[in-house]
Motif scaffolding. Structure first.
Motif, mmCIF file in Angstrom:
data_model
loop_
_atom_site.group_PDB
_atom_site.id
_atom_site.type_symbol
_atom_site.label_atom_id
_atom_site.label_comp_id
_atom_site.label_asym_id
_atom_site.label_seq_id
_atom_site.Cartn_x
_atom_site.Cartn_y
_atom_site.Cartn_z
ATOM 1 N N LEU A 1 68.817 -2.790 149.757
ATOM 2 C CA LEU A 1 69.487 -3.499 148.679
ATOM 3 C C LEU A 1 68.513 -4.445 147.991
ATOM 4 N N SER A 2 68.814 -4.790 146.754
ATOM 5 C CA SER A 2 67.984 -5.737 146.011
ATOM 6 C C SER A 2 68.375 -7.171 146.370
ATOM 7 N N ALA A 3 68.452 -7.444 147.657
ATOM 8 C CA ALA A 3 68.742 -8.772 148.195
ATOM 9 C C ALA A 3 67.997 -8.905 149.512
ATOM 10 N N ARG A 4 67.429 -10.062 149.774
ATOM 11 C CA ARG A 4 66.638 -10.246 150.988
ATOM 12 C C ARG A 4 67.501 -10.207 152.245
ATOM 13 N N ARG A 5 68.691 -10.799 152.180
ATOM 14 C CA ARG A 5 69.592 -10.884 153.321
ATOM 15 C C ARG A 5 71.023 -10.710 152.845
ATOM 16 N N PHE A 6 71.918 -10.295 153.764
ATOM 17 C CA PHE A 6 73.326 -10.206 153.416
ATOM 18 C C PHE A 6 73.858 -11.551 152.951
ATOM 19 N N ALA A 7 73.395 -12.623 153.575
ATOM 20 C CA ALA A 7 73.873 -13.952 153.208
ATOM 21 C C ALA A 7 73.492 -14.339 151.783
ATOM 22 N N PRO B 1 75.458 -13.067 147.177
ATOM 23 C CA PRO B 1 76.009 -13.737 145.983
ATOM 24 C C PRO B 1 74.924 -14.179 145.006
ATOM 25 N N ILE B 2 73.775 -14.598 145.529
ATOM 26 C CA ILE B 2 72.668 -14.993 144.658
ATOM 27 C C ILE B 2 72.029 -13.764 144.020
ATOM 28 N N ALA B 3 71.898 -12.697 144.807
ATOM 29 C CA ALA B 3 71.263 -11.473 144.308
ATOM 30 C C ALA B 3 72.030 -10.850 143.152
ATOM 31 N N LEU B 4 73.350 -11.088 143.082
ATOM 32 C CA LEU B 4 74.137 -10.582 141.956
ATOM 33 C C LEU B 4 73.573 -11.063 140.620
ATOM 34 N N PHE B 5 72.959 -12.239 140.621
ATOM 35 C CA PHE B 5 72.470 -12.836 139.372
ATOM 36 C C PHE B 5 70.952 -12.782 139.241
#
Length: 252
Positions: free
Chosen positions: A98-104, A107-111
């Motif tokens: 995913l284009s996010a470092r962590r599951f936590a 919400p930040i990765a959405l933006f």
């Protein structure tokens, strides 16, 4: 506890609950590391692959929604053969990014995700794995190519692949404070015609010795199965957006 909600959501959506729409590419994996435990891992992963690229929340709708906040995903199947089929073999290995470092940080990765271009984001496998002859590991993929500025993200991806510029570098490290080490380059060749409804990526498909570890990884067993069951009941026989082509005279 989660799987009934995932099953119902996939059934109602008639597709995956998340990452419903995607495009599938045939690809080749070239080992970069040649020595030590990283080299052994690279050699196991080298060869043909199938790669599915998708957005998490919004359906495609001709690209009209690609500017909305979202997370992009890449699922890779390291294949034992070059046949472009949704059927996996015992030697296949699936990894999902995913284009996010962590599951936590989702919400930040959405933006922060650059949703207009698949090849303008770094992708992370999120959770740890046990790797044969290596130990505890984390994975990420980093695109390696010049930007293109015209068209929607599927057009950009296809042009990059046609130019030999759709390259993703797979990297591994032993922990959050360890350095990333190059494992292999994944080159996307062309989109392929494949039944995406039947194409089931599974983090527990571990034919190359990469095994999920931990409680959060374990929850994926039931939820991924529920998603597959829901979408197959809701939309049997449907196909995702993909096109069949040949490269160099060989089917991929």
């Amino acid at each position: 506890m989660l799987s009934p909600f995932v099953w119902q959501g996939s059934l109602l959506r008639r597709a995956r609950l998340v990452h419903a729409d995607g495009v599938v590419y045939c690809a080749g994996v070239k080992a970069l590391a040649v020595e030590g435990d990283v080299g052994a891992l690279a050699q196991r992963l080298a060869g043909p692959a199938l790669v599915r690229l998708s957005s998490a929340l919004w359906r495609w709708r001709g690209g009209k929604r690609e500017s909305r906040p979202d997370v992009l995903g890449i699922a890779v199947r390291f294949r034992a053969s070059e046949e472009a089929t949704p059927v996996a073999s015992d030697r296949d290995q699936d990894l999902i990014f995913l284009s996010a470092r962590r599951f936590a940080l989702l919400p930040i990765a959405l933006f922060t995700t650059k949703t207009r271009d698949f090849l303008d984001n770094d992708y992370y496998a999120q959770l740890p794995f046990d790797v044969a002859d290596f130990g505890r590991a984390e994975f990420r993929m980093v695109p390696l190519r010049a930007k293109t500025v015209e068209g929607n993200r599927l057009d950009r991806l296809e042009r990059a692949a046609a130019s030999g510029l759709a390259l993703l570098r797979l990297e591994v490290r032993r922990g959050r404070r360890a350095r990333w080490m190059a494992v292999a380059d994944i080159e996307l060749y062309e989109p392929v015609d494949i039944d995406q409804n039947a194409l089931r990526f599974d983090p527990f498909r571990t034919g190359r010795g990469i095994v999920p570890r931990g409680l959060l990884q374990a929850t994926r067993l039931a939820t991924y199965a529920a998603s597959y069951l829901g979408r197959t009941l809701g939309a049997p026989g449907t196909r995702g957006r993909a096109r069949g082509t040949r490269r160099g005279g060989r089917e991929r």
